[in-house]
Design a protein around this motif. Structure first.
Motif, PDB file in Angstrom:
ATOM      1  N   ALA A  19      11.012   6.497 -28.537  1.00  0.00           N
ATOM      2  CA  ALA A  19      10.860   7.381 -29.719  1.00  0.00           C
ATOM      3  C   ALA A  19      10.144   8.905 -29.100  1.00  0.00           C
ATOM      4  N   VAL A  20       9.155   8.620 -28.353  1.00  0.00           N
ATOM      5  CA  VAL A  20       8.324   9.848 -27.721  1.00  0.00           C
ATOM      6  C   VAL A  20       9.530  10.527 -27.145  1.00  0.00           C
ATOM      7  N   PHE A  21      10.256  10.117 -26.331  1.00  0.00           N
ATOM      8  CA  PHE A  21      11.288  11.015 -25.648  1.00  0.00           C
ATOM      9  C   PHE A  21      12.276  11.635 -26.699  1.00  0.00           C
ATOM     10  N   GLY A  22      12.746  10.935 -27.693  1.00  0.00           N
ATOM     11  CA  GLY A  22      13.455  11.242 -28.735  1.00  0.00           C
ATOM     12  C   GLY A  22      12.837  12.345 -29.490  1.00  0.00           C
ATOM     13  N   ALA A  23      11.569  12.142 -29.898  1.00  0.00           N
ATOM     14  CA  ALA A  23      10.879  13.133 -30.604  1.00  0.00           C
ATOM     15  C   ALA A  23      10.805  14.624 -29.896  1.00  0.00           C
ATOM     16  N   LEU A  24      10.373  14.276 -28.463  1.00  0.00           N
ATOM     17  CA  LEU A  24      10.437  15.734 -27.422  1.00  0.00           C
ATOM     18  C   LEU A  24      11.737  16.093 -27.198  1.00  0.00           C
ATOM     19  N   ILE A  25      12.879  15.841 -27.163  1.00  0.00           N
ATOM     20  CA  ILE A  25      14.221  16.170 -27.219  1.00  0.00           C
ATOM     21  C   ILE A  25      14.565  16.665 -28.333  1.00  0.00           C
ATOM     22  N   SER A  26      14.380  15.852 -29.601  1.00  0.00           N
ATOM     23  CA  SER A  26      14.685  16.673 -30.740  1.00  0.00           C
ATOM     24  C   SER A  26      13.884  18.009 -31.071  1.00  0.00           C
ATOM     25  N   TYR A  27      12.327  18.012 -30.569  1.00  0.00           N
ATOM     26  CA  TYR A  27      11.654  19.094 -30.750  1.00  0.00           C
ATOM     27  C   TYR A  27      12.240  20.333 -30.000  1.00  0.00           C
ATOM     28  N   GLY A  28      12.763  19.980 -28.595  1.00  0.00           N
ATOM     29  CA  GLY A  28      13.245  20.956 -27.880  1.00  0.00           C
ATOM     30  C   GLY A  28      14.551  21.441 -28.459  1.00  0.00           C
ATOM     31  N   ILE A  29      15.152  20.888 -29.058  1.00  0.00           N
ATOM     32  CA  ILE A  29      16.600  21.247 -29.801  1.00  0.00           C
ATOM     33  C   ILE A  29      16.270  22.232 -30.848  1.00  0.00           C
ATOM     34  N   TYR A  30      15.149  21.740 -31.675  1.00  0.00           N
ATOM     35  CA  TYR A  30      14.768  22.367 -32.878  1.00  0.00           C
ATOM     36  C   TYR A  30      14.229  23.653 -32.393  1.00  0.00           C
ATOM     37  N   ILE A  31      13.404  23.922 -31.422  1.00  0.00           N
ATOM     38  CA  ILE A  31      12.796  25.103 -30.856  1.00  0.00           C
ATOM     39  C   ILE A  31      13.985  25.858 -30.369  1.00  0.00           C
ATOM     40  N   TYR A  32      14.804  25.653 -29.713  1.00  0.00           N
ATOM     41  CA  TYR A  32      16.125  26.184 -29.229  1.00  0.00           C
ATOM     42  C   TYR A  32      16.797  26.804 -30.431  1.00  0.00           C
ATOM     43  N   ILE A  33      17.237  26.074 -31.410  1.00  0.00           N
ATOM     44  CA  ILE A  33      18.080  26.514 -32.250  1.00  0.00           C
ATOM     45  C   ILE A  33      17.208  27.398 -33.524  1.00  0.00           C
ATOM     46  N   TYR A  34      15.803  27.141 -33.630  1.00  0.00           N
ATOM     47  CA  TYR A  34      14.781  28.217 -34.253  1.00  0.00           C
ATOM     48  C   TYR A  34      14.956  29.472 -33.452  1.00  0.00           C
ATOM     49  N   GLY A  35      14.760  29.256 -32.015  1.00  0.00           N
ATOM     50  CA  GLY A  35      14.817  30.877 -31.337  1.00  0.00           C
ATOM     51  C   GLY A  35      15.968  31.444 -31.647  1.00  0.00           C
ATOM     52  N   SER A  36      17.105  30.805 -31.226  1.00  0.00           N
ATOM     53  CA  SER A  36      18.620  31.497 -31.613  1.00  0.00           C
ATOM     54  C   SER A  36      18.712  32.164 -32.929  1.00  0.00           C
ATOM     55  N   LEU A  37      18.281  31.293 -33.839  1.00  0.00           N
ATOM     56  CA  LEU A  37      18.567  31.940 -35.292  1.00  0.00           C
ATOM     57  C   LEU A  37      17.394  33.122 -35.368  1.00  0.00           C
ATOM     58  N   TYR A  38      16.037  32.942 -34.848  1.00  0.00           N
ATOM     59  CA  TYR A  38      15.078  33.770 -35.032  1.00  0.00           C
ATOM     60  C   TYR A  38      15.898  35.331 -34.333  1.00  0.00           C
ATOM     61  N   ARG A  40      18.814  36.089 -33.746  1.00  0.00           N
ATOM     62  CA  ARG A  40      19.708  36.876 -34.478  1.00  0.00           C
ATOM     63  C   ARG A  40      19.252  37.467 -35.861  1.00  0.00           C
ATOM     64  N   VAL A  41      18.235  36.997 -36.335  1.00  0.00           N
ATOM     65  CA  VAL A  41      17.547  37.509 -37.385  1.00  0.00           C
ATOM     66  C   VAL A  41      16.797  38.851 -37.076  1.00  0.00           C
ATOM     67  N   LEU A  42      16.166  38.829 -36.032  1.00  0.00           N
ATOM     68  CA  LEU A  42      15.471  40.183 -35.437  1.00  0.00           C
ATOM     69  C   LEU A  42      16.435  41.185 -35.298  1.00  0.00           C
ATOM     70  N   GLU A  43      17.837  40.703 -34.330  1.00  0.00           N
ATOM     71  CA  GLU A  43      18.625  41.759 -34.107  1.00  0.00           C
ATOM     72  C   GLU A  43      19.357  42.228 -35.171  1.00  0.00           C
ATOM     73  N   GLU A  44      19.673  41.580 -36.347  1.00  0.00           N
ATOM     74  CA  GLU A  44      20.033  42.010 -37.750  1.00  0.00           C
ATOM     75  C   GLU A  44      18.871  43.125 -38.259  1.00  0.00           C
ATOM     76  N   ASN A  45      17.751  42.924 -38.044  1.00  0.00           N
ATOM     77  CA  ASN A  45      16.748  43.537 -38.867  1.00  0.00           C
ATOM     78  C   ASN A  45      16.775  44.727 -38.064  1.00  0.00           C
ATOM     79  N   PHE A  46      16.745  44.812 -36.755  1.00  0.00           N
ATOM     80  CA  PHE A  46      16.972  46.049 -36.005  1.00  0.00           C
ATOM     81  C   PHE A  46      18.019  46.974 -36.287  1.00  0.00           C
ATOM     82  N   GLU A  47      19.309  46.247 -36.517  1.00  0.00           N
ATOM     83  CA  GLU A  47      20.561  46.829 -36.794  1.00  0.00           C
ATOM     84  C   GLU A  47      20.291  47.604 -38.120  1.00  0.00           C
ATOM     85  N   LEU A  48      19.719  46.870 -39.102  1.00  0.00           N
ATOM     86  CA  LEU A  48      19.369  47.140 -40.474  1.00  0.00           C
ATOM     87  C   LEU A  48      18.254  48.480 -40.393  1.00  0.00           C
ATOM     88  N   GLN A  49      17.479  48.324 -39.981  1.00  0.00           N
ATOM     89  CA  GLN A  49      16.577  49.382 -39.818  1.00  0.00           C
ATOM     90  C   GLN A  49      16.943  50.817 -39.208  1.00  0.00           C
TER      91      GLN A  49
END
Length: 168
Positions: A19-38, A40-49
């Motif tokens: 459960a601890v390792f699963g939580a750590l792995i899922s937290y890492g995947i969550y941070i990776y997905i959040y970082g890549s989406l963020y 993209r959002v920042l890139e789109e924001n700069f393009e729109l600006q």
């Protein structure tokens, strides 16, 4: 009340570690997905600006051009030059010197139009036509009368006339 000692059993230890390792792995995947989406959002924001800045600059340039054109349109348009064309020189066998003298005489007759507002000239176009058609122009003891075929009034007044020969 006594809590059972599950931490001593191997199956429960494996479950908790999983459960601890699963939580750590899922937290890492969550941070990776959040970082890549963020990202993209920042890139789109700069393009729109950047696009917004370009559109604002273009809008300001167009507004400035419109103001310049408005200022130019508020200034009255005036007649700048007069152009006379004689169409029947072949029928009367007029040479270039006589044609040039007749064009100069017509220009002298209507020379007062230069510098006047175009709207004033348009309002008095019948007077202009009557002035040219009713006056005889004399060159080398021969009087010429003209019929106006075409009158274009703009910054450059263009006048096309047809010659009629009369003896006085």
């Amino acid at each position: 009340m006594h809590i059972p000692p599950y931490h001593k059993k191997v199956t429960w230890q494996r479950f908790f570690i999983g459960a601890v390792f699963g939580a750590l792995i899922s937290y890492g995947i969550y941070i990776y997905i959040y970082g890549s989406l963020y990202e993209r959002v920042l890139e789109e924001n700069f393009e729109l600006q950047s696009e917004l800045t370009d559109v604002k600059n273009q809008n300001e340039a167009l507004l400035q051009d419109k103001e310049d054109l408005d200022e130019q349109s508020k200034e009255p348009q005036t007649v700048e030059s007069i152009e006379v064309t004689i169409t029947s020189e072949d029928a009367l066998r007029l040479d270039r010197l006589i044609i040039h003298q007749l064009e100069d005489l017509i220009k002298e007759e209507i020379n007062h139009l230069i510098g006047q507002e175009i709207s004033t000239v348009v309002e008095s176009n019948q007077l202009l036509l009557s002035t040219i058609e009713n006056k005889g122009f004399t060159v080398d003891d021969v009087t010429y009368h003209f019929d106006v075929n075409l009158l274009v009034i703009s910054n450059n007044v263009k006048l096309t006339v047809e010659t009629k020969l009369t003896d006085e």
